[in-house]
Scaffold this motif. Structure first.
Motif, mmCIF file in Angstrom:
data_model
loop_
_atom_site.group_PDB
_atom_site.id
_atom_site.type_symbol
_atom_site.label_atom_id
_atom_site.label_comp_id
_atom_site.label_asym_id
_atom_site.label_seq_id
_atom_site.Cartn_x
_atom_site.Cartn_y
_atom_site.Cartn_z
ATOM 1 N N ASP A 139 24.439 -25.105 -10.992
ATOM 2 C CA ASP A 139 24.315 -24.141 -9.894
ATOM 3 C C ASP A 139 25.581 -24.089 -9.040
ATOM 4 O O ASP A 139 25.942 -23.032 -8.516
ATOM 5 C CB ASP A 139 23.106 -24.495 -9.021
ATOM 6 C CG ASP A 139 21.790 -24.289 -9.758
ATOM 7 O OD1 ASP A 139 21.800 -23.538 -10.751
ATOM 8 O OD2 ASP A 139 20.772 -24.881 -9.351
ATOM 9 N N LYS A 140 26.257 -25.243 -8.904
ATOM 10 C CA LYS A 140 27.473 -25.288 -8.101
ATOM 11 C C LYS A 140 28.534 -24.360 -8.681
ATOM 12 O O LYS A 140 29.185 -23.598 -7.949
ATOM 13 C CB LYS A 140 28.013 -26.728 -8.051
ATOM 14 C CG LYS A 140 29.314 -26.865 -7.275
ATOM 15 C CD LYS A 140 29.871 -28.292 -7.388
ATOM 16 C CE LYS A 140 31.254 -28.377 -6.720
ATOM 17 N NZ LYS A 140 31.870 -29.704 -6.917
ATOM 18 N N VAL A 142 28.006 -21.805 -10.676
ATOM 19 C CA VAL A 142 27.531 -20.422 -10.537
ATOM 20 C C VAL A 142 27.823 -19.910 -9.129
ATOM 21 O O VAL A 142 28.323 -18.792 -8.950
ATOM 22 C CB VAL A 142 26.024 -20.331 -10.850
ATOM 23 C CG1 VAL A 142 25.496 -18.921 -10.545
ATOM 24 C CG2 VAL A 142 25.755 -20.671 -12.317
ATOM 25 N N ASP A 143 27.506 -20.719 -8.124
ATOM 26 C CA ASP A 143 27.743 -20.320 -6.725
ATOM 27 C C ASP A 143 29.225 -20.077 -6.459
ATOM 28 O O ASP A 143 29.603 -19.088 -5.810
ATOM 29 C CB ASP A 143 27.218 -21.400 -5.765
ATOM 30 C CG ASP A 143 25.698 -21.507 -5.784
ATOM 31 O OD1 ASP A 143 25.052 -20.539 -6.248
ATOM 32 O OD2 ASP A 143 25.166 -22.543 -5.344
ATOM 33 N N GLU A 144 30.070 -20.980 -6.961
ATOM 34 C CA GLU A 144 31.518 -20.823 -6.765
ATOM 35 C C GLU A 144 32.029 -19.544 -7.431
ATOM 36 O O GLU A 144 32.864 -18.831 -6.871
ATOM 37 C CB GLU A 144 32.256 -22.033 -7.339
ATOM 38 C CG GLU A 144 32.081 -23.311 -6.540
ATOM 39 C CD GLU A 144 32.745 -24.505 -7.216
ATOM 40 O OE1 GLU A 144 33.218 -24.345 -8.365
ATOM 41 O OE2 GLU A 144 32.786 -25.591 -6.598
ATOM 42 N N ILE A 146 30.296 -16.800 -8.077
ATOM 43 C CA ILE A 146 29.815 -15.632 -7.332
ATOM 44 C C ILE A 146 30.644 -15.423 -6.068
ATOM 45 O O ILE A 146 31.009 -14.285 -5.728
ATOM 46 C CB ILE A 146 28.318 -15.785 -6.994
ATOM 47 C CG1 ILE A 146 27.482 -15.685 -8.282
ATOM 48 C CG2 ILE A 146 27.871 -14.716 -5.991
ATOM 49 C CD1 ILE A 146 26.002 -15.951 -8.093
ATOM 50 N N GLU A 147 30.967 -16.512 -5.381
ATOM 51 C CA GLU A 147 31.804 -16.391 -4.176
ATOM 52 C C GLU A 147 33.177 -15.824 -4.527
ATOM 53 O O GLU A 147 33.725 -14.995 -3.791
ATOM 54 C CB GLU A 147 31.947 -17.757 -3.489
ATOM 55 C CG GLU A 147 30.683 -18.252 -2.805
ATOM 56 C CD GLU A 147 30.152 -17.260 -1.776
ATOM 57 O OE1 GLU A 147 30.964 -16.766 -0.958
ATOM 58 O OE2 GLU A 147 28.947 -16.953 -1.823
ATOM 59 N N LYS A 150 32.761 -12.121 -5.202
ATOM 60 C CA LYS A 150 32.574 -11.396 -3.933
ATOM 61 C C LYS A 150 33.908 -11.243 -3.211
ATOM 62 O O LYS A 150 34.193 -10.204 -2.614
ATOM 63 C CB LYS A 150 31.555 -12.136 -3.057
ATOM 64 C CG LYS A 150 30.117 -12.012 -3.567
ATOM 65 C CD LYS A 150 29.189 -13.017 -2.903
ATOM 66 C CE LYS A 150 28.995 -12.736 -1.430
ATOM 67 N NZ LYS A 150 28.013 -13.678 -0.824
ATOM 68 N N GLU A 269 19.346 -9.239 -7.178
ATOM 69 C CA GLU A 269 20.168 -10.413 -6.962
ATOM 70 C C GLU A 269 19.833 -11.509 -7.966
ATOM 71 O O GLU A 269 20.721 -12.200 -8.477
ATOM 72 C CB GLU A 269 19.972 -10.926 -5.527
ATOM 73 C CG GLU A 269 20.905 -12.069 -5.163
ATOM 74 C CD GLU A 269 20.834 -12.440 -3.690
ATOM 75 O OE1 GLU A 269 21.049 -13.637 -3.376
ATOM 76 O OE2 GLU A 269 20.576 -11.537 -2.873
ATOM 77 N N ILE A 273 22.487 -13.203 -10.606
ATOM 78 C CA ILE A 273 22.768 -14.644 -10.714
ATOM 79 C C ILE A 273 22.545 -15.132 -12.136
ATOM 80 O O ILE A 273 23.340 -15.900 -12.686
ATOM 81 C CB ILE A 273 21.879 -15.429 -9.723
ATOM 82 C CG1 ILE A 273 22.277 -15.087 -8.274
ATOM 83 C CG2 ILE A 273 22.005 -16.930 -9.955
ATOM 84 C CD1 ILE A 273 21.330 -15.636 -7.233
ATOM 85 N N LYS A 277 25.340 -16.684 -14.771
ATOM 86 C CA LYS A 277 25.145 -17.973 -15.444
ATOM 87 C C LYS A 277 25.224 -17.811 -16.961
ATOM 88 O O LYS A 277 25.848 -18.624 -17.657
ATOM 89 C CB LYS A 277 23.807 -18.587 -15.045
ATOM 90 C CG LYS A 277 23.609 -19.992 -15.574
ATOM 91 C CD LYS A 277 22.384 -20.657 -14.950
ATOM 92 C CE LYS A 277 22.293 -22.130 -15.386
ATOM 93 N NZ LYS A 277 21.170 -22.820 -14.733
#
Length: 442
Positions: A139-140, A142-144, A146-147, A150, A269, A273, A277
């Motif tokens: 998840d880390k 994936v979050d990075e 997406i940021e 963005k 959303e 996500i 992934k």
């Protein structure tokens, strides 16, 4: 004709060929008679000149041509009978003061240097251990990602006052050396302590710090300097701010989803996500597959312990590429060439022993996959598929057919590696992306 082989080491030998008159003269006489039938010599009707005159005119060139032809055929036939694998091409031995008198000499001695390897022993069974790497997308990551997406799709602004995460555009001045350069400083790539000096400032501000405040690698990554420039920076530094650049992150809406994956591919959303992934996992699956195969190739080459005739190969590479490369070039590139050569020998032997063969259909399919990957982000998917046969045909005919041979070799390597993984004791190992990066750096 006499042919003999004299081994000079475990992987180099000298081939000696002795030609007697009976070995070449019948062919020379036959060719001269054929020349006489066609020769157009002044003073004689076409084809009516005496053979003796034709011999005086063409005899030496015909002799040289026939002897070279006999040497080539005999040498190739002899080498095919050997059990070892020939590397490169035979190199004629050039002797000092060894001139040939083609007019009077009846017997000829020639020598060729060859390089070779004996049969390669590759014990492929369950005793041979290997690792199949699988990168886990967490998840880390994936979050990075997406940021980052963005940020890349966000709106750029030039605020009056700086904040964390901004890019500071201005002039870097080194007091002692006088070095100056206009740079764009990424505040996220320097230490928090140093970044604090650039937060809450406005345009025209002057920031002072010392070279020791910048950690190794940050001059290049954050300030955009070259390694040479970074190594020369010492002591007090001033940074004259000219502008502040900020990117406002894009909102998680349909416009953003469409910009990243195309119109209507994802609509929520959660779907976005999941798609990020899935895409990341697909990319890292390919990277881990390549890394696994490279590690297997490394293990196989080390296990085979192939003893290459290095000096011979370097000499052959220099002569085969005469005028295109220097001895220094060959010396520098030889380690890479040697690794590729050893793997090629191993791959060919495994393929031969286990009847593994690259088929034409495999080459076509692999070429299609390559073309699809190249056009993956172009948005021309349907148009590309309509013209796929033309793309494939044009590519495989390129470089005078060398592209086809390269793809054929690639297919064979794929099949050999697949066979190896089925045959040995291959254990899967799940690793993080950070661990994978560490392995790549080794």
């Amino acid at each position: 004709m006499e042919i003999s082989l004299e081994k000079q080491s475990t992987n180099q030998a000298l081939i000696k060929i002795k030609l007697k008159e009976a070995d070449y003269q019948p062919k020379v006489d036959a060719k001269l008679k054929d020349y006489a039938k066609k020769a157009n010599i002044k003073g004689f009707r076409p084809g009516k000149a005496p053979v003796s005159m034709v011999k005086n005119i063409y005899g030496t060139s015909v002799l040289v041509e026939e002897i070279n032809s006999i040497l080539g055929e005999s040498l190739n036939s002899y080498l095919k009978e050997q059990t070892f694998k020939i590397l490169g091409e035979p190199l004629p031995v050039e002797k000092e003061n060894d001139s040939i008198d083609w007019k009077t000499q009846k017997e000829f001695d020639f020598e060729y240097k060859i390089g070779f390897v004996e049969n390669i022993n590759i014990p492929l069974d369950k005793k041979f251990k290997g690792t199949k790497y699988a990168i886990k997308v967490d998840d880390k990551l994936v979050d990075e990602t997406i940021e980052n997406l963005k940020s890349q799709s966000g709106k750029s602004t030039n605020p009056e006052v700086s904040e964390a995460g901004d890019h500071i555009y201005g002039d870097l001045n080194v007091t002692e050396s006088g070095f100056t350069k206009t740079v764009s400083l990424d505040l996220e790539k320097i230490t928090k302590k140093l970044a604090g000096k650039f937060i809450g400032i406005s345009k025209e501000a002057l920031v002072e710090f010392d070279a020791k405040d910048v950690k190794k690698g940050q001059w290049e990554e954050a300030f955009g300097l070259s390694e040479e420039e970074a190594n020369a920076i010492e002591g007090p530094i001033t940074f004259s701010v000219k502008n502040i650049n900020r990117t406002e992150a894009a909102e998680m809406n349909q416009d953003f989803f469409d910009k990243v994956f195309g119109p209507e591919v994802v609509k929520t959303e959660e779907e976005f996500i999941a798609k990020v992934k899935e895409t990341l996992q697909g990319n890292y699956d390919r990277e881990s597959k390549v890394f696994t195969e490279e590690e297997l190739k490394k293990s196989l080459t080390e296990s085979a312990k192939v003893d290459l005739p290095e000096e011979f190969l370097k000499e052959w590479l220099l002569k085969a590429n005469e005028g295109k490369v220097t001895a220094d070039d060959v010396e520098k590139e030889f380690p890479i060439y040697a690794k590729q050569l050893v793997w090629s020998l191993i791959s060919n032997q495994v393929a031969t022993e286990n009847k593994i063969q690259a088929e034409h259909e495999d080459v076509i399919e692999k070429t299609k996959e390559m073309i699809r990957e190249q056009f993956a982000s172009s948005g021309l998917g349907s148009q590309m598929e309509e013209s796929m046969d033309m793309f494939v045909d044009n590519y495989l005919k390129g470089e005078d057919g060398q592209n086809y041979m390269n793809m054929l070799t690639s297919v064979q390597n794929d099949k050999v590696l697949a066979y190896v993984q089925e045959t040995i004791d291959l254990k899967e190992k799940e690793i993080s992306i950070d661990k994978f990066k560490e392995l790549l750096e080794k």
